[in-house]
Write a protein that holds these residues in place. Structure first.
Motif, mmCIF file in Angstrom:
data_model
loop_
_atom_site.group_PDB
_atom_site.id
_atom_site.type_symbol
_atom_site.label_atom_id
_atom_site.label_comp_id
_atom_site.label_asym_id
_atom_site.label_seq_id
_atom_site.Cartn_x
_atom_site.Cartn_y
_atom_site.Cartn_z
ATOM 1 N N ARG A 309 -14.484 -21.204 -32.746
ATOM 2 C CA ARG A 309 -14.999 -22.296 -33.568
ATOM 3 C C ARG A 309 -14.578 -23.650 -33.020
ATOM 4 O O ARG A 309 -15.345 -24.613 -33.035
ATOM 5 C CB ARG A 309 -14.521 -22.159 -35.011
ATOM 6 C CG ARG A 309 -15.235 -23.098 -35.974
ATOM 7 C CD ARG A 309 -14.619 -23.090 -37.348
ATOM 8 N NE ARG A 309 -13.310 -23.737 -37.339
ATOM 9 C CZ ARG A 309 -12.667 -24.139 -38.429
ATOM 10 N NH1 ARG A 309 -13.202 -23.904 -39.624
ATOM 11 N NH2 ARG A 309 -11.484 -24.712 -38.359
ATOM 12 N N GLY A 310 -13.355 -23.741 -32.525
ATOM 13 C CA GLY A 310 -12.880 -25.009 -31.993
ATOM 14 C C GLY A 310 -13.739 -25.495 -30.836
ATOM 15 O O GLY A 310 -14.070 -26.684 -30.746
ATOM 16 N N ARG A 314 -15.961 -28.864 -30.718
ATOM 17 C CA ARG A 314 -15.850 -29.875 -29.665
ATOM 18 C C ARG A 314 -17.219 -30.205 -29.089
ATOM 19 O O ARG A 314 -17.528 -31.370 -28.797
ATOM 20 C CB ARG A 314 -14.907 -29.377 -28.567
ATOM 21 C CG ARG A 314 -13.439 -29.414 -28.970
ATOM 22 C CD ARG A 314 -12.527 -29.152 -27.786
ATOM 23 N NE ARG A 314 -12.664 -27.790 -27.286
ATOM 24 C CZ ARG A 314 -11.979 -26.757 -27.744
ATOM 25 N NH1 ARG A 314 -11.101 -26.927 -28.731
ATOM 26 N NH2 ARG A 314 -12.142 -25.549 -27.220
ATOM 27 N N HIS A 414 -7.101 -39.002 -30.948
ATOM 28 C CA HIS A 414 -8.027 -38.261 -31.816
ATOM 29 C C HIS A 414 -9.332 -39.037 -32.014
ATOM 30 O O HIS A 414 -10.007 -38.861 -33.033
ATOM 31 C CB HIS A 414 -7.384 -37.981 -33.170
ATOM 32 C CG HIS A 414 -6.157 -37.121 -33.088
ATOM 33 N ND1 HIS A 414 -6.164 -35.885 -32.492
ATOM 34 C CD2 HIS A 414 -4.881 -37.338 -33.523
ATOM 35 C CE1 HIS A 414 -4.943 -35.350 -32.559
ATOM 36 N NE2 HIS A 414 -4.137 -36.221 -33.185
ATOM 37 N N ALA A 491 -14.325 -29.319 -40.932
ATOM 38 C CA ALA A 491 -13.676 -28.576 -39.850
ATOM 39 C C ALA A 491 -12.755 -29.479 -39.042
ATOM 40 O O ALA A 491 -11.620 -29.105 -38.714
ATOM 41 C CB ALA A 491 -14.748 -27.950 -38.944
ATOM 42 N N ARG A 492 -13.225 -30.695 -38.720
ATOM 43 C CA ARG A 492 -12.391 -31.596 -37.913
ATOM 44 C C ARG A 492 -11.190 -32.093 -38.724
ATOM 45 O O ARG A 492 -10.079 -32.212 -38.187
ATOM 46 C CB ARG A 492 -13.215 -32.792 -37.437
ATOM 47 C CG ARG A 492 -14.404 -32.418 -36.570
ATOM 48 C CD ARG A 492 -14.021 -31.485 -35.433
ATOM 49 N NE ARG A 492 -13.224 -32.167 -34.412
ATOM 50 C CZ ARG A 492 -12.321 -31.567 -33.653
ATOM 51 N NH1 ARG A 492 -12.075 -30.281 -33.841
ATOM 52 N NH2 ARG A 492 -11.661 -32.241 -32.751
ATOM 53 N N GLU A 494 -9.659 -30.457 -41.169
ATOM 54 C CA GLU A 494 -8.709 -29.356 -41.282
ATOM 55 C C GLU A 494 -7.998 -29.094 -39.961
ATOM 56 O O GLU A 494 -6.821 -28.710 -39.946
ATOM 57 C CB GLU A 494 -9.435 -28.108 -41.767
ATOM 58 C CG GLU A 494 -9.899 -28.201 -43.211
ATOM 59 C CD GLU A 494 -10.675 -26.971 -43.658
ATOM 60 O OE1 GLU A 494 -10.994 -26.131 -42.792
ATOM 61 O OE2 GLU A 494 -10.965 -26.859 -44.860
ATOM 62 N N ASP A 495 -8.698 -29.274 -38.827
ATOM 63 C CA ASP A 495 -8.044 -29.120 -37.535
ATOM 64 C C ASP A 495 -6.896 -30.111 -37.366
ATOM 65 O O ASP A 495 -5.899 -29.825 -36.680
ATOM 66 C CB ASP A 495 -9.055 -29.311 -36.400
ATOM 67 C CG ASP A 495 -9.994 -28.113 -36.272
ATOM 68 O OD1 ASP A 495 -9.665 -27.059 -36.849
ATOM 69 O OD2 ASP A 495 -11.034 -28.234 -35.596
#
Length: 521
Positions: A309-310, A314, A414, A491-492, A494-495
């Motif tokens: 998923r990562g 990306r 980031h 998702a980003r 939570e990452d």
């Protein structure tokens, strides 16, 4: 196999699989027939020699009992009358020759009168002259023959020898006659075998979809190359869930080491997925989360592809940044083109003061917005906001940044994630206004708890029923193919170890992102 055939130019390489099977069958049948024919010829030759030898031995016994033959052998002198008698017997028996010799081996009777009185040839008289009856194959004055020899006795004394012979051409004639009887069976076997080969070839072609062996080999090579080139893991599963094929990436991710176990043994979470078409279904694999796609197969089983998923995020992040850049350029180009058209018209009409005032307003507006984003010290974030301002002007939406907004350069590491988060939240706010006039306000600030981001819009907001699932993938009120932007935001966030939520503040909808403070590198 096909490549060597083509390299040597063998005509078989130009045939299809049906022609090859027939040709190979005929070749094998001919080789086997030649081998069996050789064995049969040897057997028939031996049988013919044995039969002719027995006939020769029987004829020699008969001749040896004639009184005239016994008397002539005792005298030891050639006798024309005896020669006539013996040759008449030869014709009746059908032998090629009958020779009578005395005890010293001199001929007393012979088909060729010129050979009378001369020694018998072949070197096989020792046995008959010692009282034995023999069958031999030897070469005499008339050629190679099968002979039956018996002694001529006067009482108990051996006084001569009788030799009856059948020349080898007779043996070959008998052999050819026996082989001729086998020819119809050979032709029948060839016809039935060829028909069977054609039927098998047709059935085989149907089962392999009409492909030739070279095409199948080429497809397998291309198939392996495609699997090796894919960045995703690929698994093919049988009807019972066994792994029948795995790409190199799947082999490494699951630790298969070339083995093909049941999927449930190496990835139970994926094995529990029903055999139905699905896309981007999140399934855990160890410490990672995989996005899994499944495609059922007609005969049972399914094809399963997956990626981390990562990595997918990306890629989505990169696409979002590219899309944002394109939107920035398009919006700015469109806006500046409108301003240039207005200025050009004012200049043509001679309204120079109005043109000057319009330019000043535009420069001041840009300067004001630049001042608002001066404390946002991550260049990509600032560039994104300038682009979104142009997009807002094109949509007729008011877009502003809170005056106290700030972002330290430490967040540069980031920047990609922040561009994804801000780009999707601002775009979602624009869409929430549904093309109507409204206001979107962005606030970015840092405090001891980390980074706080708020995007608020004056749109109708998110319904109470949709709020719990608004950040789910594919959840959208805008129709099919949507609902990925907010899922990427979650998702980003939570990452980065943060949280995102949505709520109403008065008449506005607020999307709030909280990120933990950065660790000192």
């Amino acid at each position: 196999m096909a490549a060597p055939l083509r390299r040597w130019g063998w005509p078989l390489a130009r045939l299809g699989i049906g022609g090859r099977l027939v040709a190979l069958h005929i070749l094998i049948l001919c080789v086997l027939t030649a081998l069996l024919t050789g064995i049969e010829v040897h057997h028939l030759s031996g049988q013919a020699r044995s039969q002719l030898g027995e006939r020769a031995l029987t004829a020699s016994r008969l001749v040896a009992r004639f009184p005239a033959v016994i008397a002539a052998a005792q005298r030891g002198q050639p006798d024309p009358a005896l020669n006539t008698l013996v040759n008449e017997l030869r014709r009746q028996i059908g032998a090629d020759y009958i020779v009578v010799g005395e005890r010293r081996g001199l001929r007393l009777a012979h088909p060729n009168p010129e050979q009378l009185g001369k020694p018998m040839e072949g070197g096989d008289n020792a046995g008959p002259l010692s009282g034995q009856e023999i069958i031999s194959v030897a070469r005499g004055s008339l050629g190679l023959a099968v002979r039956g020899k018996v002694p001529v006795r006067a009482g108990r004394e051996v006084v001569g020898v009788v030799s009856t012979g059948f020349l080898m051409p007779q043996v070959r004639t008998l052999t050819r006659q026996a082989l001729a009887a086998l020819v119809p069976w050979f032709v029948l076997a060839l016809a039935l075998g060829s028909l069977g080969a054609v039927l098998i070839a047709r059935q085989l072609r149907r089962e392999i979809l009409g492909l030739e062996p070279e095409q199948i080999a080429s497809l397998v090579q291309e198939h392996q190359a495609v699997l090796s080139a894919l960045g995703e893991g690929v698994l093919a599963l049988g009807a019972s869930g066994e792994i029948t094929l795995a790409s190199a990436q799947a082999d490494a991710a699951l630790g298969l080491s070339g083995q093909r176990p049941l999927l449930s043994q190496v990835w139970p979470a994926a094995a529990r997925l029903p055999a139905a078409r699905r896309h981007n279904h999140e399934v855990p694999l160890g410490d990672f989360s995989m996005l899994v796609n499944t495609e059922p197969l007609p005969g049972g089983g399914q094809v399963l592809t997956f990626r981390e998923r990562g990595a997918a995020l990306r890629l989505a992040e990169e696409l979002t940044q590219v899309k944002s850049l394109v939107e920035v350029l398009r919006a700015q180009g469109h806006e500046y083109a409108n301003h240039l058209h207005v200025i050009s018209g004012l200049l043509h009409l001679g309204h120079f003061g109005e043109a000057r005032r319009l330019l000043s307003e535009q420069i001041e507006a840009d300067a004001d917005f630049r001042e608002l984003t001066r404390e946002l010290q991550v260049p990509r974030v600032a560039a994104l906001l300038f682009g979104q301002r142009g997009r807002a002007q094109e949509l007729g939406v008011s877009f502003s940044v809170e005056p106290q907004s700030a972002l330290s350069p430490r967040w540069e590491r980031h920047a990609g994630a922040l561009v994804t988060i801000l780009g999707n939240l601002i775009q979602n706010a624009f869409e929430a206004l549904s093309g109507q006039a409204g206001e979107v306000v962005l606030s970015i600030g840092e405090d001891p708890d980390g980074l706080q981001i708020e995007v608020q819009d004056s749109g109708p907001g998110v319904t109470a029923a949709m709020q719990p699932s608004v950040f789910g993938r594919g959840v959208s009120s805008k129709g099919e193919g949507r609902g990925h932007g907010l899922a990427n935001v979650r998702a980003r966030v939570e990452d980065l170890g943060g949280a995102v939520r949505v709520f109403r503040r008065g008449s506005t909808t607020v999307f709030q992102v909280s990120l933990p403070p950065l660790e000192t590198p």
